[in-house]
Design a protein around this motif. Sequence first.
Motif, PDB file in Angstrom:
ATOM      1  N   ARG A  86       7.401  -4.592  -9.773  1.00  0.00           N
ATOM      2  CA  ARG A  86       7.989  -3.101  -9.458  1.00  0.00           C
ATOM      3  C   ARG A  86       7.078  -2.602  -8.526  1.00  0.00           C
ATOM      4  O   ARG A  86       7.920  -2.240  -7.359  1.00  0.00           O
ATOM      5  N   SER A  87       6.015  -1.972  -8.480  1.00  0.00           N
ATOM      6  CA  SER A  87       5.441  -1.381  -7.388  1.00  0.00           C
ATOM      7  C   SER A  87       4.246  -2.166  -6.799  1.00  0.00           C
ATOM      8  O   SER A  87       4.020  -3.395  -7.253  1.00  0.00           O
ATOM      9  N   GLY A  88       3.684  -1.912  -5.841  1.00  0.00           N
ATOM     10  CA  GLY A  88       2.447  -2.799  -5.256  1.00  0.00           C
ATOM     11  C   GLY A  88       3.290  -3.678  -4.305  1.00  0.00           C
ATOM     12  O   GLY A  88       4.033  -3.571  -3.289  1.00  0.00           O
ATOM     13  N   VAL A  99       7.332   3.270   4.523  1.00  0.00           N
ATOM     14  CA  VAL A  99       6.726   3.555   5.727  1.00  0.00           C
ATOM     15  C   VAL A  99       6.094   2.524   6.595  1.00  0.00           C
ATOM     16  O   VAL A  99       6.033   2.714   8.033  1.00  0.00           O
ATOM     17  N   SER A 100       5.706   1.426   6.069  1.00  0.00           N
ATOM     18  CA  SER A 100       5.339   0.402   6.811  1.00  0.00           C
ATOM     19  C   SER A 100       6.427  -0.183   7.635  1.00  0.00           C
ATOM     20  O   SER A 100       6.150  -0.570   8.876  1.00  0.00           O
ATOM     21  N   HIS A 101       7.746  -0.269   7.238  1.00  0.00           N
ATOM     22  CA  HIS A 101       8.855  -0.643   7.963  1.00  0.00           C
ATOM     23  C   HIS A 101       8.797   0.305   9.327  1.00  0.00           C
ATOM     24  O   HIS A 101       9.135  -0.105  10.144  1.00  0.00           O
ATOM     25  N   PRO A 111      -8.923   2.226   0.790  1.00  0.00           N
ATOM     26  CA  PRO A 111      -8.816   2.052  -0.562  1.00  0.00           C
ATOM     27  C   PRO A 111      -8.527   0.696  -1.264  1.00  0.00           C
ATOM     28  O   PRO A 111      -8.106   0.071  -0.392  1.00  0.00           O
ATOM     29  N   SER A 112      -8.941   0.467  -2.527  1.00  0.00           N
ATOM     30  CA  SER A 112      -8.663  -0.687  -2.992  1.00  0.00           C
ATOM     31  C   SER A 112      -7.218  -0.974  -3.505  1.00  0.00           C
ATOM     32  O   SER A 112      -6.448  -0.004  -3.875  1.00  0.00           O
ATOM     33  N   ASN A 113      -6.766  -2.301  -3.608  1.00  0.00           N
ATOM     34  CA  ASN A 113      -5.455  -2.456  -4.105  1.00  0.00           C
ATOM     35  C   ASN A 113      -5.253  -2.257  -5.498  1.00  0.00           C
ATOM     36  O   ASN A 113      -6.385  -2.726  -6.343  1.00  0.00           O
ATOM     37  N   VAL A 114      -4.321  -1.853  -6.248  1.00  0.00           N
ATOM     38  CA  VAL A 114      -4.098  -1.712  -7.660  1.00  0.00           C
ATOM     39  C   VAL A 114      -3.755  -3.174  -8.159  1.00  0.00           C
ATOM     40  O   VAL A 114      -3.077  -3.872  -7.418  1.00  0.00           O
ATOM     41  N   ASN A 164       0.824  -1.230   0.045  1.00  0.00           N
ATOM     42  CA  ASN A 164      -0.072  -0.007  -0.051  1.00  0.00           C
ATOM     43  C   ASN A 164       0.997   1.170   0.146  1.00  0.00           C
ATOM     44  O   ASN A 164       0.250   2.368   0.232  1.00  0.00           O
ATOM     45  N   GLU A 165       2.099   1.010   0.061  1.00  0.00           N
ATOM     46  CA  GLU A 165       3.012   2.145  -0.058  1.00  0.00           C
ATOM     47  C   GLU A 165       3.092   2.937  -1.539  1.00  0.00           C
ATOM     48  O   GLU A 165       2.540   2.281  -2.494  1.00  0.00           O
ATOM     49  N   THR A 166       3.371   4.203  -1.432  1.00  0.00           N
ATOM     50  CA  THR A 166       3.738   5.024  -2.665  1.00  0.00           C
ATOM     51  C   THR A 166       4.972   5.240  -2.889  1.00  0.00           C
ATOM     52  O   THR A 166       5.869   4.932  -1.831  1.00  0.00           O
TER      53      THR A 166
END
Length: 379
Positions: free
Chosen positions: A127-129, A25-27, A189-192, A17-19
Amino acid sequence: HSPVATIGVVIKAGSRNETYENAGVSHALRVASGLSTKRNTSFAICKNVQQVGGAISCTQGREHTLYAVQTTRDVADVGIEFLTDSVSNSMYKPWEVSATLPRLKLELATRTPATQALEMLHQAAFRSGLGNGLYCPSHMVGSHSTASLSQFTAKHFTAGRAALLGVGISHSALTKYAELLKLESGSGPSNVATKFTAAELRQETPGGMAYVALGAQTAGAVNVAEAMSNLLLQRILGSGPSVKYGVGSGLLSAAAASAGGNAAASGICQMYSDAGLVGALVVSEASCAGKAVSAVVSALRSVSVTDEQVAGAKNRLLADVYSVMENPLEMVEDMGVQLLVSGDVMPVEKYPEIIKAISTADVQAAAKKLAGSKLAMAS
């Protein structure tokens, strides 16, 4: 009837869920667990939980965060009070957040090369997600402020994304304690959607050892039959030595050894809600890494399973499942992940039935799919 109660609050939020702007931020949240809240100081939380012989912990995956407390059953109410307060009311005071930096840096410095290779494999593949790491990127260390931590929790730590679970505690007691958990309503929010890329990442490191991770895309955990087939395939490929100080077992270990030099390989299988990775991790001397990786890739491209191999893999998988169930903390985390992914928890007695239902043809189909898939690579 356990003398120790293990209670956890699992939240559908993790590194996925990070951007780009708040990467890591989760760490930062993980190492900041147990800091002062609106009702208690960090000292009060630590002192009171220790006084009843308890312990609060925070563990994470790419799609979940688990806050848990373990105490004896007769004082579970004390542990749950401080657990729910930490989840619901954390303030992330600037000076306390700054004080967590040494621990975050220590966790970064003590990552094993194998862990780093698997982290890079996720980055190359997604890549992301799901490609976001479980560890904070080095360039983001110290950049997560009180505001960024609070914004992330406000956005993702909602009632619709959380669940309260327990082992060694009655359902009626757990239901009563759930009222202490105060989270904003909503599902967040929903996951990409996850997109796989057969990319490659490399990192130069000193030393004479090479760590290479290879992975192909597979279905997520919601497809139970395919997920079980891949887990069985992983155990046929090899999951490390079965005997302490022994050589690795499985098809990949034999393939790596045949290349010459000191090399070892094992299968990997990482499952998430809508995607997964199945492949291999190769560890070898740098001088023979090329031959070892080529031999392992050839083995992945030509896997053929037998009834005997599948029967042995089923026994090993069932033993691994039961081993998780023996550890209350791991059991609570496993239950929480299942609940967040499927909305239900599979009864323990159903595992043998589901594993038994997987046929040799199912595992061979998983092997055939792996053989024809493009591979992402990290080293």
